[in-house]
Design an enzyme around this catalytic site. Structure first.
Site, PDB file in Angstrom:
ATOM      1  N   SER A 179      -6.963  17.973  17.317  1.00 12.34           N
ATOM      2  CA  SER A 179      -5.640  17.348  17.334  1.00 12.34           C
ATOM      3  C   SER A 179      -5.703  16.181  18.306  1.00 12.34           C
ATOM      4  O   SER A 179      -6.605  16.131  19.158  1.00 12.34           O
ATOM      5  CB  SER A 179      -4.613  18.382  17.840  1.00 12.34           C
ATOM      6  OG  SER A 179      -3.375  17.763  18.157  1.00 12.34           O
ATOM      7  N   TYR A 199      -1.746  25.274  23.391  1.00 14.99           N
ATOM      8  CA  TYR A 199      -2.249  24.446  22.280  1.00 14.99           C
ATOM      9  C   TYR A 199      -3.166  23.347  22.804  1.00 14.99           C
ATOM     10  O   TYR A 199      -4.264  23.124  22.271  1.00 14.99           O
ATOM     11  CB  TYR A 199      -1.045  23.850  21.541  1.00 14.99           C
ATOM     12  CG  TYR A 199      -1.368  23.139  20.254  1.00 14.99           C
ATOM     13  CD1 TYR A 199      -1.421  23.826  19.043  1.00 14.99           C
ATOM     14  CD2 TYR A 199      -1.606  21.766  20.231  1.00 14.99           C
ATOM     15  CE1 TYR A 199      -1.698  23.170  17.856  1.00 14.99           C
ATOM     16  CE2 TYR A 199      -1.880  21.103  19.048  1.00 14.99           C
ATOM     17  CZ  TYR A 199      -1.919  21.806  17.858  1.00 14.99           C
ATOM     18  OH  TYR A 199      -2.199  21.155  16.685  1.00 14.99           O
TER      19      TYR A 199
HETATM   20  P1  NAD Z   1       0.415  25.040   8.630  1.00 18.35           P
HETATM   21  O1  NAD Z   1       1.330  25.943   9.392  1.00 18.35           O
HETATM   22  O2  NAD Z   1       0.933  24.252   7.469  1.00 18.35           O
HETATM   23  O3  NAD Z   1      -0.873  25.838   8.139  1.00 18.35           O
HETATM   24  C1  NAD Z   1      -1.522  26.769   8.964  1.00 18.35           C
HETATM   25  C2  NAD Z   1      -2.428  27.615   8.113  1.00 18.35           C
HETATM   26  O4  NAD Z   1      -3.061  28.586   8.971  1.00 18.35           O
HETATM   27  C3  NAD Z   1      -1.695  28.412   7.032  1.00 18.35           C
HETATM   28  O5  NAD Z   1      -2.503  28.500   5.883  1.00 18.35           O
HETATM   29  C4  NAD Z   1      -1.531  29.801   7.687  1.00 18.35           C
HETATM   30  O6  NAD Z   1      -1.378  30.846   6.739  1.00 18.35           O
HETATM   31  C5  NAD Z   1      -2.853  29.887   8.418  1.00 18.35           C
HETATM   32  N1  NAD Z   1      -2.846  30.892   9.490  1.00 18.35           N
HETATM   33  C6  NAD Z   1      -1.926  31.059  10.477  1.00 18.35           C
HETATM   34  N2  NAD Z   1      -2.281  32.105  11.249  1.00 18.35           N
HETATM   35  C7  NAD Z   1      -3.449  32.591  10.740  1.00 18.35           C
HETATM   36  C8  NAD Z   1      -4.303  33.669  11.093  1.00 18.35           C
HETATM   37  N3  NAD Z   1      -4.057  34.467  12.162  1.00 18.35           N
HETATM   38  N4  NAD Z   1      -5.407  33.893  10.338  1.00 18.35           N
HETATM   39  C9  NAD Z   1      -5.673  33.103   9.255  1.00 18.35           C
HETATM   40  N5  NAD Z   1      -4.903  32.067   8.890  1.00 18.35           N
HETATM   41  C10 NAD Z   1      -3.799  31.824   9.612  1.00 18.35           C
HETATM   42  O7  NAD Z   1      -0.184  24.053   9.765  1.00 18.35           O
HETATM   43  P2  NAD Z   1      -0.923  22.641   9.684  1.00 18.35           P
HETATM   44  O8  NAD Z   1      -0.024  21.639  10.316  1.00 18.35           O
HETATM   45  O9  NAD Z   1      -1.492  22.393   8.349  1.00 18.35           O
HETATM   46  O10 NAD Z   1      -2.084  22.899  10.747  1.00 18.35           O
HETATM   47  C11 NAD Z   1      -3.436  23.068  10.390  1.00 18.35           C
HETATM   48  C12 NAD Z   1      -4.299  22.703  11.584  1.00 18.35           C
HETATM   49  O11 NAD Z   1      -4.109  21.327  11.907  1.00 18.35           O
HETATM   50  C13 NAD Z   1      -3.979  23.480  12.856  1.00 18.35           C
HETATM   51  O12 NAD Z   1      -5.181  23.801  13.541  1.00 18.35           O
HETATM   52  C14 NAD Z   1      -3.162  22.505  13.656  1.00 18.35           C
HETATM   53  O13 NAD Z   1      -3.244  22.748  15.036  1.00 18.35           O
HETATM   54  C15 NAD Z   1      -3.824  21.198  13.280  1.00 18.35           C
HETATM   55  N6  NAD Z   1      -3.025  20.010  13.512  1.00 18.35           N
HETATM   56  C16 NAD Z   1      -1.835  19.817  12.859  1.00 18.35           C
HETATM   57  C17 NAD Z   1      -1.126  18.653  13.088  1.00 18.35           C
HETATM   58  C18 NAD Z   1       0.165  18.365  12.394  1.00 18.35           C
HETATM   59  O14 NAD Z   1       0.824  17.370  12.754  1.00 18.35           O
HETATM   60  N7  NAD Z   1       0.574  19.136  11.409  1.00 18.35           N
HETATM   61  C19 NAD Z   1      -1.602  17.705  13.990  1.00 18.35           C
HETATM   62  C20 NAD Z   1      -2.811  17.941  14.638  1.00 18.35           C
HETATM   63  C21 NAD Z   1      -3.514  19.094  14.384  1.00 18.35           C
END
Ligand code: NAD
Length: 261
Positions: free
Chosen positions: A143, A156
């Site tokens: 991130s 985080y």
């Molecule tokens: P999201 O909530 O849309 O998706 C998260 C996914 O992780 C889902 O499929 C959920 O079912 C799964 N998950 C949650 N807990 C779990 C567990 N214990 N075991 C297995 N699977 C599990 O979130 P996102 O925004 O797509 O985030 C995905 C990644 O990207 C994360 O690591 C997040 O930190 C990172 N990220 C997101 C953003 C953003 O702006 N959305 C920015 C930077 C980094």
């Protein structure tokens, strides 16, 4: 670029960025193992949709990645269903927002377990097979918060900085094994994880979610737009290509200029 014959395991791919990455890798011909939580019928439909759209094999593991034993089991399950793991994308992640003095210990433990420890356990489980085949791609979704901090996100930010560090160690260890290890560091992507932060803040401040979006973006990013899951997917697919075979140990930002400031 073709990933035909390769097998990708993408954690947290039932939603958001992980789903965008799974679709992009399948789009290049990789067979894909999905993982994450959600409604069983919807996940089965997703699997079918990706298989038909890209002509690849798909599988699904419901493993809870906060449990190390389930991570090793998911890797074995992928090997049994699809033959091997050539590409591991450690993407599953969660968020919790509170100042340190009020941050619940249980939330710290949950976030470190999933956002950081699962990355270590996943890499540990797939590396021997990749070394034996002398080809592998590991992509850890960090991130902007893997590179800079924001208030109220101690677990985080600590976890994501740890992911960048673990990525560099793995890249150095595996540099001559045909395996690259990189981190992708997104800025804001409008997924359920971010929508919840928007909704919570709109409720707290008595503001309209749509009005809040612009402020939310520009507080952090010079570019006032969200990146899209398919754009993160395209970067992940590029990292799996031959053109990227000497990119390793890099935290690659895709963040509208967030960390350029
Ligand atoms: P999201 O909530 O849309 O998706 C998260 C996914 O992780 C889902 O499929 C959920 O079912 C799964 N998950 C949650 N807990 C779990 C567990 N214990 N075991 C297995 N699977 C599990 O979130 P996102 O925004 O797509 O985030 C995905 C990644 O990207 C994360 O690591 C997040 O930190 C990172 N990220 C997101 C953003 C953003 O702006 N959305 C920015 C930077 C980094």
């Amino acid at each position: 670029m073709s990933l035909k014959g390769k097998v990708a395991l993408v954690t947290g791919s039932t939603s958001g960025i992980g789903l965008g990455i799974a679709r992009a890798l399948a789009g290049q011909g990789a067979d894909v193992m999905l993982n994450g939580f959600g409604d069983a019928a919807q996940i089965a439909a997703l699997q079918g949709e990706i298989a038909v759209a890209s002509g690849v094999r798909t599988g699904y593991s419901p493993a809870d990645l906060s449990q190390p034993s389930q991570i090793a089991a998911m890797v074995r399950e992928t090997e049994a269903a699809l033959g091997k793991v050539d590409i591991l994308v450690n993407n599953a992640g969660i968020q919790f927002v509170a100042p340190i003095a009020e941050f619940p210990e249980a939330q710290w433990d949950r976030i470190i377990a999933l956002n950081l420890s699962a990355v270590f356990h996943g890499m540990k489980a797939v590396i021997p097979g990749m070394q034996a085949r002398r080809w592998g791609r590991i992509i850890n979704i960090a991130s902007a918060h893997g590179l800079v901090a924001s208030a109220n996100k101690v677990a985080y930010v600590a976890a994501k900085h740890g992911v960048v560090g673990a990525t560099k160690v793995a890249a150095v260890e595996l540099a001559n094994d045909g395996i690259t290890v990189n981190a992708i560091s997104p800025g804001w992507v409008l997924t359920p994880l971010v929508q919840k932060q928007l909704d919570d803040r709109a409720a707290r401040e008595g503001r309209d979610v749509e009005d809040l979006k612009h402020a939310f973006l520009t507080e952090k990013q010079p570019m006032a737009q969200f990146s899209k899951p398919e754009q993160i997917g395209a970067l992940a697919a590029f990292l799996c290509s031959d053109a990227a075979s000497t990119i390793t140990g890099a935290p690659l930002s895709i963040d509208g200029g967030w960390v350029a400031q």
